[in-house]
Scaffold this motif. Structure first.
Motif, mmCIF file in Angstrom:
data_model
loop_
_atom_site.group_PDB
_atom_site.id
_atom_site.type_symbol
_atom_site.label_atom_id
_atom_site.label_comp_id
_atom_site.label_asym_id
_atom_site.label_seq_id
_atom_site.Cartn_x
_atom_site.Cartn_y
_atom_site.Cartn_z
ATOM 1 N N LYS A 37 0.804 -1.226 0.000
ATOM 2 C CA LYS A 37 0.000 0.000 0.000
ATOM 3 C C LYS A 37 0.833 1.271 0.000
ATOM 4 O O LYS A 37 0.454 2.276 -0.566
ATOM 5 C CB LYS A 37 -0.942 0.007 1.205
ATOM 6 C CG LYS A 37 -1.983 -1.061 1.130
ATOM 7 C CD LYS A 37 -2.847 -1.080 2.360
ATOM 8 C CE LYS A 37 -3.818 -2.242 2.296
ATOM 9 N NZ LYS A 37 -4.623 -2.376 3.471
ATOM 10 N N SER A 38 1.992 1.239 0.643
ATOM 11 C CA SER A 38 2.806 2.458 0.757
ATOM 12 C C SER A 38 3.787 2.619 -0.406
ATOM 13 O O SER A 38 4.401 3.664 -0.554
ATOM 14 C CB SER A 38 3.564 2.456 2.079
ATOM 15 O OG SER A 38 4.416 1.334 2.141
ATOM 16 N N LYS A 39 3.916 1.600 -1.222
ATOM 17 C CA LYS A 39 4.850 1.629 -2.336
ATOM 18 C C LYS A 39 4.214 2.323 -3.541
ATOM 19 O O LYS A 39 3.078 2.044 -3.890
ATOM 20 C CB LYS A 39 5.209 0.195 -2.717
ATOM 21 C CG LYS A 39 6.496 0.025 -3.416
ATOM 22 C CD LYS A 39 6.724 -1.463 -3.639
ATOM 23 C CE LYS A 39 8.186 -1.747 -3.842
ATOM 24 N NZ LYS A 39 8.404 -3.172 -4.061
ATOM 25 N N LYS A 40 4.938 3.221 -4.171
ATOM 26 C CA LYS A 40 4.436 3.915 -5.357
ATOM 27 C C LYS A 40 4.835 3.107 -6.586
ATOM 28 O O LYS A 40 5.996 2.790 -6.787
ATOM 29 C CB LYS A 40 5.021 5.327 -5.432
ATOM 30 C CG LYS A 40 4.216 6.242 -6.283
ATOM 31 C CD LYS A 40 4.530 7.691 -5.993
ATOM 32 C CE LYS A 40 3.467 8.553 -6.637
ATOM 33 N NZ LYS A 40 3.597 9.938 -6.274
ATOM 34 N N MET A 41 3.821 2.760 -7.388
ATOM 35 C CA MET A 41 4.069 1.951 -8.573
ATOM 36 C C MET A 41 3.486 2.654 -9.794
ATOM 37 O O MET A 41 2.514 3.399 -9.682
ATOM 38 C CB MET A 41 3.416 0.576 -8.412
ATOM 39 C CG MET A 41 3.888 -0.173 -7.191
ATOM 40 S SD MET A 41 2.956 -1.675 -6.929
ATOM 41 C CE MET A 41 3.815 -2.756 -8.008
ATOM 42 N N TYR A 42 4.080 2.376 -10.950
ATOM 43 C CA TYR A 42 3.609 2.951 -12.209
ATOM 44 C C TYR A 42 3.469 1.838 -13.234
ATOM 45 O O TYR A 42 4.145 0.813 -13.147
ATOM 46 C CB TYR A 42 4.600 3.998 -12.740
ATOM 47 C CG TYR A 42 4.679 5.232 -11.889
ATOM 48 C CD1 TYR A 42 3.827 6.308 -12.137
ATOM 49 C CD2 TYR A 42 5.588 5.336 -10.851
ATOM 50 C CE1 TYR A 42 3.887 7.442 -11.358
ATOM 51 C CE2 TYR A 42 5.651 6.471 -10.065
ATOM 52 C CZ TYR A 42 4.797 7.526 -10.319
ATOM 53 O OH TYR A 42 4.855 8.649 -9.552
ATOM 54 N N MET A 43 2.570 2.059 -14.177
ATOM 55 C CA MET A 43 2.427 1.122 -15.286
ATOM 56 C C MET A 43 2.077 1.909 -16.542
ATOM 57 O O MET A 43 1.712 3.086 -16.457
ATOM 58 C CB MET A 43 1.369 0.068 -14.975
ATOM 59 C CG MET A 43 -0.045 0.575 -14.882
ATOM 60 S SD MET A 43 -1.235 -0.701 -14.412
ATOM 61 C CE MET A 43 -1.032 -1.894 -15.682
#
Length: 175
Positions: free
Chosen positions: A27-33
């Motif tokens: 939840k605290s990790k920033k991810m991109y796609m």
């Protein structure tokens, strides 16, 4: 370096090349796609999660509807997974469209909770039928077991003549 990365990500987002995605696992990790892709259910939690939280209330509402359909459709003689899925779609009980696999997951939770079970017969087209579960008890209410041994339910009893009574197992009561 972090400022440079943030700036690059913002530029790519503004150009609609990437988008930020939140994960139920991190939840605290920033991810991109990539912008045009849809995140996998493993990432978002699928229909069972709302804003990254497991949605107990939503699932209970769906389970209640499924159980009602199992009891009411075809006069309680059995209903198929496909029939349940169609009724859910028609009644618009779900805020998201559920596929057959997701409806099956709901039905499995009801089976694990001894609310429904698979009928011994199948539908005209060969699909398994589901019915309301018969009452299951872990211990029989007969008191004469206690005469044999007070802990009969938990162990096998071996008699002098070699006869063995197995520990009492869960079973169905009819009627």
């Amino acid at each position: 370096q972090q400022q440079t990365l943030t700036k690059i990500f913002k530029t790519l987002e503004n150009r609609q090349l990437i988008k930020p995605v939140k994960s139920v696992a991190a939840k605290s990790k920033k991810m991109y796609m990539l912008f045009h892709l849809k995140p996998a259910k493993e990432l978002t939690g699928g229909p069972w999660y709302t804003e990254l939280e497991f949605d107990h209330e939503f699932i209970n509402e769906l389970r209640t509807f499924v159980l009602l359909m199992v009891r009411k459709l075809n006069e309680g003689r059995g209903v198929t997974l496909t029939e349940i899925a169609e009724k859910m779609k028609l009644a618009k009980v779900s805020r998201v469209e559920l596929n057959l696999e997701e409806v099956q997951q709901l039905m499995q939770t009801l089976a694990f909770d001894y609310k429904i079970e698979q009928a011994p017969t199948v539908s005209a087209n060969g699909e398994p039928l589901f019915i309301a579960a018969r009452r299951v008890t872990t211990m029989c209410e007969f008191k004469w077991w206690d005469v044999l041994a007070s802990d009969f339910h938990f162990r096998d009893i071996r008699f002098e003549d070699g006869l063995v009574l197995k520990a009492h197992e869960p079973h169905h009561h009819t009627g």
